[in-house]
Write an enzyme that holds these catalytic residues in place. Structure first.
Site, PDB file in Angstrom:
ATOM      1  N   ARG A  89       0.823  -1.216   0.000  1.00  0.00           N
ATOM      2  CA  ARG A  89       0.000   0.000   0.000  1.00  0.00           C
ATOM      3  C   ARG A  89       0.851   1.258   0.000  1.00  0.00           C
ATOM      4  O   ARG A  89       0.289   2.360   0.043  1.00  0.00           O
ATOM      5  CB  ARG A  89      -0.864   0.017   1.258  1.00  0.00           C
ATOM      6  CG  ARG A  89      -2.222  -0.610   1.092  1.00  0.00           C
ATOM      7  CD  ARG A  89      -2.833  -0.673   2.481  1.00  0.00           C
ATOM      8  NE  ARG A  89      -4.221  -0.407   2.477  1.00  0.00           N
ATOM      9  CZ  ARG A  89      -5.153  -1.353   2.591  1.00  0.00           C
ATOM     10  NH1 ARG A  89      -4.832  -2.616   2.680  1.00  0.00           N
ATOM     11  NH2 ARG A  89      -6.401  -1.000   2.617  1.00  0.00           N
ATOM     12  N   ARG A 128     -22.010  -2.344   4.197  1.00  0.00           N
ATOM     13  CA  ARG A 128     -21.375  -3.466   4.912  1.00  0.00           C
ATOM     14  C   ARG A 128     -21.215  -3.142   6.396  1.00  0.00           C
ATOM     15  O   ARG A 128     -21.305  -4.027   7.243  1.00  0.00           O
ATOM     16  CB  ARG A 128     -20.006  -3.782   4.287  1.00  0.00           C
ATOM     17  CG  ARG A 128     -19.363  -4.997   4.937  1.00  0.00           C
ATOM     18  CD  ARG A 128     -18.061  -5.386   4.298  1.00  0.00           C
ATOM     19  NE  ARG A 128     -17.040  -4.382   4.514  1.00  0.00           N
ATOM     20  CZ  ARG A 128     -15.812  -4.436   4.021  1.00  0.00           C
ATOM     21  NH1 ARG A 128     -15.469  -5.467   3.251  1.00  0.00           N
ATOM     22  NH2 ARG A 128     -14.946  -3.494   4.265  1.00  0.00           N
TER      23      ARG A 128
END
Ligand code: AP5
Ligand code: MG
Length: 190
Positions: A89, A128
């Protein structure tokens, strides 16, 4: 051995697609987010260290994350290949991954990005968040912070992998099955 980096913004579907690809290509799926959450759930030192950072939607420092990833690779000596999800990342992590794989006599074959518009993904994560129990899914500010982290620190990896000739992108919007087909087409062509 074939190693693949599944790349994409928060909520792009990396984890969802990894479940199918790991079976299809016999890969060990390593999600650094899942490993952190496992450590948080079990109250390990690593989990205690990472919890507040993850809950805020910030990135965990490179050294901690890379050491954890290296251990996970070492714990799978019989792997036929790895499917990396949520790692690397940062540029430092991408360089570390290249070095770790090279020391094992292998390499990253491809970085495949799932592309999708931020606004669609923010809605997916808010949805979610109603059931996931993930603190970083429940508050729009934290979700937006994850996108800021992505834009600042992770997006530059696209150029890193383009320079290596390893970057591939697929449309991340569609049914789960359609997207698996798109990803498989890239892998089958490697
Ligand atoms: P991590 O767990 O990696 O989270 P993330 O990248 O922010 O994103 P998600 O895992 O939430 O999304 P995903 O792309 O896997 O999508 P999913 O399949 O779940 O990281 C969490 C945190 O850990 C980071 O913020 C950071 O703090 C830390 N961390 C992790 N790695 C790190 C690293 N390398 N360095 C530093 N810190 C690190 O799908 C999302 C939702 O969409 C689901 O509800 C799913 O059902 C739905 N969905 C999936 N596909 C579709 C589709 N085709 N259509 C409609 N809905 C879909
Ligand atoms: Mg995930």
């Amino acid at each position: 051995m074939i190693n693949i980096v599944l790349f994409g913004k928060p909520g792009a579907g990396k984890g969802t697609q990894a479940e199918f690809l790991k079976e299809k290509y016999n890969l060990v799926h390593l999600s650094t987010g899942d490993i952190f959450r496992h450590n948080i759930k079990n109250g390990t030192e690593l989990g205690k260290l990472a919890k507040s950072i993850i809950d805020r939607g910030d990135l965990v420092p490179d050294e901690i994350t890379t050491n954890m990833l290296r251990d996970s690779i070492d714990n799978n000596p019989d792997a036929q290949g790895f499917l990396f999800d949520g790692y690397p990342r940062t540029i430092a992590q991408a360089e570390a991954l290249d070095a770790i794989l090279s020391a094992k006599g292998t390499e990253n074959a491809a970085t495949i990005a799932l592309e999708a518009d931020d606004e669609i993904l923010v809605q997916r994560l808010l949805e979610r968040g109603k059931t996931s129990g993930r603190a970083d899914d429940q508050d729009e500010d934290k979700i937006r912070n994850r996108y800021d982290e992505y834009n600042q620190k992770t997006a530059p990896l696209m150029d890193y992998y383009k320079k290596q000739g390893k970057f591939h992108a697929v449309n991340g919007i569609g049914t789960i099955e359609e997207i698996t087909v798109r990803l498989s087409a890239v892998i089958d062509n490697l």
